[in-house]
Design an enzyme around this catalytic site. Structure first.
Site, mmCIF file in Angstrom:
data_model
loop_
_atom_site.group_PDB
_atom_site.id
_atom_site.type_symbol
_atom_site.label_atom_id
_atom_site.label_comp_id
_atom_site.label_asym_id
_atom_site.label_seq_id
_atom_site.Cartn_x
_atom_site.Cartn_y
_atom_site.Cartn_z
ATOM 1 C CG ASP A 1 41.723 56.593 52.109
ATOM 2 O OD1 ASP A 1 42.791 56.962 52.621
ATOM 3 O OD2 ASP A 1 41.607 55.541 51.459
ATOM 4 C CG ASP B 1 44.738 48.934 51.622
ATOM 5 O OD1 ASP B 1 44.758 49.420 50.475
ATOM 6 O OD2 ASP B 1 44.844 49.623 52.657
ATOM 7 C CD GLU C 1 41.527 52.157 48.070
ATOM 8 O OE1 GLU C 1 41.440 53.363 48.360
ATOM 9 O OE2 GLU C 1 42.438 51.701 47.363
ATOM 10 C CE LYS D 1 45.217 52.359 44.992
ATOM 11 N NZ LYS D 1 44.887 52.221 46.422
HETATM 12 P P1 ADP Z 1 48.266 55.092 51.263
HETATM 13 O O1 ADP Z 1 46.796 54.874 51.362
HETATM 14 O O2 ADP Z 1 48.620 56.245 50.371
HETATM 15 O O3 ADP Z 1 49.012 53.851 50.943
HETATM 16 P P2 ADP Z 1 48.584 55.221 54.169
HETATM 17 O O4 ADP Z 1 47.163 55.117 54.494
HETATM 18 O O5 ADP Z 1 49.468 54.091 54.524
HETATM 19 O O6 ADP Z 1 48.822 55.633 52.649
HETATM 20 O O7 ADP Z 1 49.121 56.567 54.874
HETATM 21 C C1 ADP Z 1 50.455 56.929 54.858
HETATM 22 C C2 ADP Z 1 50.569 58.329 55.421
HETATM 23 O O8 ADP Z 1 50.100 58.359 56.781
HETATM 24 C C3 ADP Z 1 51.996 58.840 55.451
HETATM 25 O O9 ADP Z 1 52.028 60.180 54.972
HETATM 26 C C4 ADP Z 1 52.350 58.814 56.935
HETATM 27 O O10 ADP Z 1 53.298 59.811 57.269
HETATM 28 C C5 ADP Z 1 51.012 59.116 57.560
HETATM 29 N N1 ADP Z 1 50.941 58.700 58.967
HETATM 30 C C6 ADP Z 1 51.150 57.464 59.485
HETATM 31 N N2 ADP Z 1 51.020 57.463 60.816
HETATM 32 C C7 ADP Z 1 50.702 58.742 61.174
HETATM 33 C C8 ADP Z 1 50.443 59.396 62.420
HETATM 34 N N3 ADP Z 1 50.485 58.724 63.574
HETATM 35 N N4 ADP Z 1 50.156 60.720 62.393
HETATM 36 C C9 ADP Z 1 50.115 61.405 61.236
HETATM 37 N N5 ADP Z 1 50.356 60.842 60.029
HETATM 38 C C10 ADP Z 1 50.650 59.532 59.997
HETATM 39 MG MG MG Z 2 45.141 53.816 51.608
#
Ligand code: ADP
Ligand code: MG
Length: 618
Positions: free
Chosen positions: A194, A9, A170, A72
């Site tokens: 998502d 991913d 995805e 990205k």
């Molecule tokens: P991306 O798909 O953009 O790479 P992610 O799916 O890894 O991103 O998500 C990252 C986001 O999720 C960040 O904004 C982070 O603060 C938020 N996040 C991670 N854990 C939690 C949680 N327990 N509660 C709320 N937000 C969260």
């Molecule tokens: Mg993601």
């Protein structure tokens, strides 16, 4: 594992790598930060990759001139459109041919090169853990990526020395992780929501599983075989969890945008930490400029409302694009869907309970690895899912295992049982979901836990109804409700992930070997619970009865109670230290000795009743 294919991913904020073997899919490198590799790369002044991930993120503010994140958003796009939307660290410039590139010192780094550094780091991680050179991967991209963006992602893999055996969407990967699309299953419409760090994507998919007996066994259909059709997508490319961090920071310091970049970065990161904590607590605190700020979850929700409104507007656009077909299943993807209010809002919008059995951070990578295993042809040994392979239940007092769903029950299935508390005034009930055939929790496999918080009541009064529902894909949803108060808690898990067929057989075999001992232990644990209740009652009753009892009866009861108390203490230290028969005998002896106490107590109650009645007549 000679020719392993991993699933990757490649995220805007974080990236992950997973592998699927006979135990099902799993994230590689879970030990550090749950396997998440921040999609951040730092280059040397000469343009070589210096570090990737956590290290690059940690020093991003002090090394911002040589650090790039969010590539990205730029990959495979024309400079004009990429520049209009770019966020993250790094200065994006035109490469002279209308393509975006990052100016890093005197060097130029294309988004493909940044992505390739991340892919290389993930492949290295996988090679180290799997002890083999990983050279092939299934890589995921957003459903809305066009051909140029997909091709650029392939190019990034090639630069990293990794063959992208397939690029999949995805949302499709998320569906594969949930086992959706298995041969013979009914067609369904699913919505994948998502919400990551900086992007929000909604996809509506139509899943038409292959007919049974088509040769694909119980495997989910291959992602590109037409079984998964994206019928609508919508999103907001500048909406994510990061926006909430900034909104929080602004509520703490309205002068946020005037702060020095390092200070601004620190405050926003502190807010992110508080936000993450608020997904599991009702308030969190952070310190800023010597002051402690307390943030309540209600306040976070208020700050999030405008962002949620935008997310729901995107959901509406996607759903309109799918002619508002009823949604059979809603999958939650992306770290921000951990926030309970996000799940609730989106679930409410589509009118279905969201699926949360899989970690929303990991679900895309897990699904990519499932696709990889299908391509590599090594999913033959995966567990068949037409039955529950091992019994499922919850832990009860003393570490005993109460089974709700028995092994070999056919799925889908549902079971309900009532439980209560064993201690007066107990305020939290630990709901520990366990799997296995043995009688004690310590000999079984722990799947998940959650707690139910209830108001204090005497032992035995709360009525906690626990329901297990297992759907056709083998996903278990546990829900618990205390009937007097209506307070609820629940969770979802995939019980078969992490188990191979051989392990299931071994666990079954073990349960036969230990059947006798296990039964005796379970009996001792039940005796400990019941005898403790009796002993608690006896002490109070003896004190109350006082002069109503003769000395001989009292010493009789005290002797029996003391023998039983000794056995309870011994059994608590070690279940195997007491003889179940002798224990049972001691409990009966106390029951017999305490008959006169019951009689005295009834006589006293009658006396008191007639006294109060007399009072009323006069
Ligand atoms: P991306 O798909 O953009 O790479 P992610 O799916 O890894 O991103 O998500 C990252 C986001 O999720 C960040 O904004 C982070 O603060 C938020 N996040 C991670 N854990 C939690 C949680 N327990 N509660 C709320 N937000 C969260
Ligand atoms: Mg993601």
């Amino acid at each position: 594992m000679a020719d392993v294919i991993v699933g990757i991913d490649l995220g805007t904020t974080n990236s992950l790598v997973a592998v699927c073997d006979d135990r099902g899919p799993r994230i590689i490198g879970c030990g550090s930060h749950g396997g998440l590799v921040p999609s951040v790369v730092r280059f040397t002044a000469g343009g070589l990759v210096e570090c990737v991930g956590e290290e690059a993120l940690g020093q991003a503010s002090s090394q911002s001139a040589r650090t790039v994140s969010g590539a990205k958003r730029a990959i495979g796009r024309p400079y004009e459109t990429a520049a209009a939307e770019v966020r993250g660290i790094g200065s994006l410039v035109d490469d002279g041919q209308g393509r975006p590139t990052y100016a890093v010192g005197a060097t130029r780094q294309s988004p493909e090169r940044v992505a390739s550094a991340i892919l290389r780091a993930l492949a290295d991680r996988a090679s180290a853990e799997l002890s083999t050179a990983v050279q092939r991967a299934v890589i995921t991209v957003p459903a809305y990526f066009d051909d140029a963006q997909r091709q650029a992602t392939r190019d990034a893999a090639r630069l990293a020395g990794v063959e992208a055996v397939r690029i999949i969407n995805e949302p499709t990967a998320a569906a594969l992780a949930y086992g959706i699309g298995r041969a013979g299953a009914a067609p369904e419409t699913i919505a994948v929501f998502d919400l990551g760090g900086g992007t929000c994507d909604i996809s509506i998919l139509e899943v038409t599983p292959p007919v049974s007996g088509s040769g694909s066994g119980d495997l989910p259909g291959s992602a590109d075989s037409g079984f998964f059709r994206v019928i609508a997508t919508a999103g907001d490319t500048s909406l994510g969890g990061d926006d909430l961090d900034v909104a929080m920071a602004r509520s703490i310091d309205p002068g946020l945008d005037g702060l020095a970049p390092g200070d601004r970065h620190d405050l926003v990161r502190a807010c992110e930490a508080a936000k993450v904590a608020l997904s599991g607590a009702s308030s969190a605190s952070l310190a800023w400029r010597g002051r402690k700020h307390e943030i309540a979850v209600e306040h976070l929700r208020e700050l999030a409302q405008p962002l949620l409104d935008r997310a729901l507007a995107a959901c509406a656009r996607a759903w309109d694009g799918a002619d508002r077909l009823p949604i059979d299943r809603l999958l939650m993807v992306g770290g921000s869907t951990r926030a309970p209010f996000v799940r609730e809002a989106v679930g409410h919008f589509f009118g279905v309970e969201p699926c949360t059995a899989l970690d929303p951070d990991c679900v895309v990578a897990l699904g990519a690895s499932v696709q990889a295993a299908v391509l590599a042809g090594d999913r033959r040994d995966l567990l068949l899912l037409d039955v529950v392979p091992l019994s499922l239940g919850i832990e009860t007092v003393g570490g005993a295992f109460a089974k709700l769903v028995m092994r070999n029950a056919s799925i889908p299935t549902r079971a309900t049982e009532m439980f209560s508390t064993s201690v007066d005034g107990q305020r939290t009930l630990l709901l520990h979901v366990v799997q296995g055939e043995r009688e004690l929790v310590r000999d079984c496999r722990s799947l998940a836990r959650c707690t139910l918080s209830i108001p204090p009541m005497p032992a035995g009064i709360p009525q906690v109804e626990v329901t297990f529902t297992i759907d056709a894909n083998g996903i278990l949803a546990m829900s618990a409700v205390e009937r007097r108060t209506g307070i609820r808690a629940g969770l979802q898990v995939v019980p078969t992930y992490g188990l191979s067929r051989a392990e299931v057989e071994a666990m079954e075999q073990e349960s036969f070997t230990h059947a006798r001992d296990d039964m005796r232990r379970h009996r001792v644990i039940d005796l400990v619970a019941n005898a403790s209740l009796d002993l608690g009652w006896i002490d109070a009753a003896l004190a109350r009865a006082g002069s109503d009892l003769d000395q001989a009866t009292k010493s009789n009861v005290e002797a029996a109670a003391s023998t039983l108390r000794g056995m309870v203490a011994q059994a608590r230290r070690d279940v195997d230290a007491v003889d179940a028969e002798a224990f049972h005998g001691a409990k009966e002896a106390l029951d017999r000795a305490s008959v006169p106490i019951h009689e005295a107590s009834i006589a006293r109650t009658l006396r008191e009743m007639s006294a109060t009645n007399q009072g009323k007549i006069q």
